[in-house]
Design a protein around this motif. Structure first.
Motif, PDB file in Angstrom:
ATOM      1  N   TYR A 109      -7.908   6.420  -7.346  1.00  0.00           N
ATOM      2  CA  TYR A 109      -6.739   6.383  -8.213  1.00  0.00           C
ATOM      3  C   TYR A 109      -5.600   5.743  -7.429  1.00  0.00           C
ATOM      4  N   ALA A 110      -5.034   4.667  -7.960  1.00  0.00           N
ATOM      5  CA  ALA A 110      -3.955   3.974  -7.254  1.00  0.00           C
ATOM      6  C   ALA A 110      -3.173   3.124  -8.243  1.00  0.00           C
ATOM      7  N   HIS A 111      -1.948   2.819  -7.863  1.00  0.00           N
ATOM      8  CA  HIS A 111      -1.143   1.912  -8.671  1.00  0.00           C
ATOM      9  C   HIS A 111      -1.808   0.539  -8.690  1.00  0.00           C
ATOM     10  N   ALA A 112      -1.553  -0.214  -9.770  1.00  0.00           N
ATOM     11  CA  ALA A 112      -2.170  -1.533  -9.915  1.00  0.00           C
ATOM     12  C   ALA A 112      -1.865  -2.438  -8.729  1.00  0.00           C
ATOM     13  N   LYS A 113      -0.695  -2.273  -8.098  1.00  0.00           N
ATOM     14  CA  LYS A 113      -0.355  -3.122  -6.955  1.00  0.00           C
ATOM     15  C   LYS A 113      -1.258  -2.834  -5.762  1.00  0.00           C
ATOM     16  N   VAL A 114      -1.612  -1.572  -5.578  1.00  0.00           N
ATOM     17  CA  VAL A 114      -2.505  -1.208  -4.476  1.00  0.00           C
ATOM     18  C   VAL A 114      -3.940  -1.602  -4.813  1.00  0.00           C
ATOM     19  N   LEU A 115      -4.333  -1.414  -6.060  1.00  0.00           N
ATOM     20  CA  LEU A 115      -5.674  -1.850  -6.462  1.00  0.00           C
ATOM     21  C   LEU A 115      -5.821  -3.359  -6.274  1.00  0.00           C
ATOM     22  N   LYS A 165       8.640   0.190   1.270  1.00  0.00           N
ATOM     23  CA  LYS A 165       8.347  -1.242   1.295  1.00  0.00           C
ATOM     24  C   LYS A 165       6.844  -1.440   1.216  1.00  0.00           C
ATOM     25  N   SER A 166       6.443  -2.663   0.962  1.00  0.00           N
ATOM     26  CA  SER A 166       5.013  -2.953   0.872  1.00  0.00           C
ATOM     27  C   SER A 166       4.381  -2.922   2.260  1.00  0.00           C
ATOM     28  N   ALA A 167       3.064  -2.967   2.285  1.00  0.00           N
ATOM     29  CA  ALA A 167       2.322  -2.889   3.546  1.00  0.00           C
ATOM     30  C   ALA A 167       2.812  -3.949   4.532  1.00  0.00           C
ATOM     31  N   THR A 174       2.198 -13.674   0.210  1.00  0.00           N
ATOM     32  CA  THR A 174       2.188 -13.390  -1.223  1.00  0.00           C
ATOM     33  C   THR A 174       1.441 -12.092  -1.479  1.00  0.00           C
ATOM     34  N   HIS A 175       2.102 -11.159  -2.144  1.00  0.00           N
ATOM     35  CA  HIS A 175       1.472  -9.869  -2.460  1.00  0.00           C
ATOM     36  C   HIS A 175       0.455 -10.083  -3.577  1.00  0.00           C
ATOM     37  N   PRO A 176      -0.792  -9.627  -3.405  1.00  0.00           N
ATOM     38  CA  PRO A 176      -1.804  -9.813  -4.448  1.00  0.00           C
ATOM     39  C   PRO A 176      -1.402  -9.209  -5.790  1.00  0.00           C
ATOM     40  N   GLY A 177      -0.515  -8.192  -5.749  1.00  0.00           N
ATOM     41  CA  GLY A 177      -0.110  -7.526  -6.983  1.00  0.00           C
ATOM     42  C   GLY A 177       1.215  -8.007  -7.529  1.00  0.00           C
ATOM     43  N   GLY A 178       1.795  -9.062  -6.923  1.00  0.00           N
ATOM     44  CA  GLY A 178       3.057  -9.592  -7.418  1.00  0.00           C
ATOM     45  C   GLY A 178       4.240  -9.159  -6.576  1.00  0.00           C
ATOM     46  N   LYS A 182       7.847  -2.395  -7.335  1.00  0.00           N
ATOM     47  CA  LYS A 182       7.445  -1.156  -8.012  1.00  0.00           C
ATOM     48  C   LYS A 182       5.979  -0.840  -7.739  1.00  0.00           C
ATOM     49  N   GLY A 183       5.716   0.385  -7.268  1.00  0.00           N
ATOM     50  CA  GLY A 183       4.343   0.832  -7.047  1.00  0.00           C
ATOM     51  C   GLY A 183       3.862   0.703  -5.625  1.00  0.00           C
ATOM     52  N   ASP A 184       4.646   0.030  -4.758  1.00  0.00           N
ATOM     53  CA  ASP A 184       4.211  -0.143  -3.367  1.00  0.00           C
ATOM     54  C   ASP A 184       4.222   1.161  -2.587  1.00  0.00           C
TER      55      ASP A 184
END
Length: 308
Positions: A109-115, A165-167, A174-178, A182-184
């Motif tokens: 289970y994860a946010h779409a950005k992490v998936l 912040k993101s990873a 470029t973040h694969p999730g955009g 939000k969601g990071d």
């Protein structure tokens, strides 16, 4: 009742970190009581089926050390782990998934950005989709993770955004999730539907906002980001050029640190986790540890179980 097991309370690298000669790591090498694996917890409403929150690189070691997560006696292949909830895409949170590739069914289970991060890295394809489902979760939308047979678990989880912040390995890329942040970085409210008892898990948090204070008030247990004692800790120790804020983590101390910012809230138990090896509060006789304990904070040992 809600059961929570702290599988690990350390930040990336654990304690002692393999290549570190800082005071904490030097002490830990001769004092096994200070050893700590990388941050993750397990939660259960029935004591039989468990959900991991984050899958640290130390997951295999953590599972071996935790009897609650051992295969059932008499079963050739079995795991009580029904799912893994990811709060971010950092290596600390996702690398352990690769230790769960041997065919037992569970759901991520994860946010779409992490998936999207998992989908962009083919190494995670070792998790056979016939056994390992990936289910997107949404900010502020409660969900009840399911048991392997599809029945309800009795646990309700509410993901919410926290400052962060993101990873780090995506910095400048470029973040694969955009690009939308939000969601990071998510916090989780984890509750037992039968009793109403709940806890909060925040492995990464860059600041305590008024909204966050309101959420945490009245919680039975809060597991909160304790990465550094002071914001410039890594710089002062000569270990890095980054501040805690620069890595997306609030300091324990200081006028705007976690201890001061969460002071006065009605919280049953307060525990720090995701604690970096540079943090002097890890040393049990340190002034920093005593200051944290006087303020009502605990630093849990690996394997600590809390029942709510």
């Amino acid at each position: 009742m809600l059961r929570v097991v702290v599988l690990g309370a350390a930040a990336g690298g654990g304690v002692p970190q393999w290549n570190c000669g800082c005071p904490v790591c030097l002490t830990a090498r001769t004092n096994p009581e200070l050893h700590s694996t990388q941050a993750s917890i397990a939660v259960s409403a029935d004591g039989e089926h468990w959900f991991l929150v984050n899958a640290s690189p130390d997951l295999r070691q953590q599972l071996i050390a935790t009897p609650q997560l051992h295969p059932k006696a008499g079963k050739l292949r079995h795991s009580p782990i029904a799912g893994v909830v990811l709060t971010n895409g950092e290596i600390d949170a996702v690398a352990g998934l690769l230790s769960m590739r041997e065919g037992s069914p569970f759901t991520i289970y994860a946010h779409a950005k992490v998936l999207a991060i998992l989908e962009a890295n083919s190494i995670f394809n070792v998790l056979n989709p016939n056994n390992v489902r990936r289910e997107a979760i949404e900010v502020e939308e409660p969900f009840e993770p399911a048991l392997p047979d599809g029945t309800p678990s009795g646990i309700e989880i509410v993901p919410f955004a926290v400052p962060g912040k993101s990873a780090w390995y995506l910095e400048g890329k470029t973040h694969p999730g955009g690009a939308d942040g939000k969601g990071d970085t998510l916090g989780l409210r984890i509750g037992d539907k039968a009793t109403g008892k709940h806890c909060y898990f925040l492995a990464a948090c860059a600041a305590v906002t008024d909204d966050l204070r309101s959420r945490l008030a009245g919680a039975s247990l809060v597991l909160f980001d304790g990465t550094v004692w002071r914001d410039d800790e890594l710089i002062a120790a000569g270990l890095s050029s980054k501040t805690g804020q620069g890595m997306g983590h609030i300091a324990m101390s200081g006028d705007h640190g976690a201890i001061e910012s969460l002071k006065g809230l009605d919280i049953g138990r307060r525990m720090f986790l995701h604690i970096n090896n540079s943090n002097p509060a890890l040393l049990r006789n340190s002034a920093e540890r005593k200051m944290a304990e006087r303020a009502g904070w605990q630093i849990p040992a690996d394997g600590t179980e809390i029942t709510l």
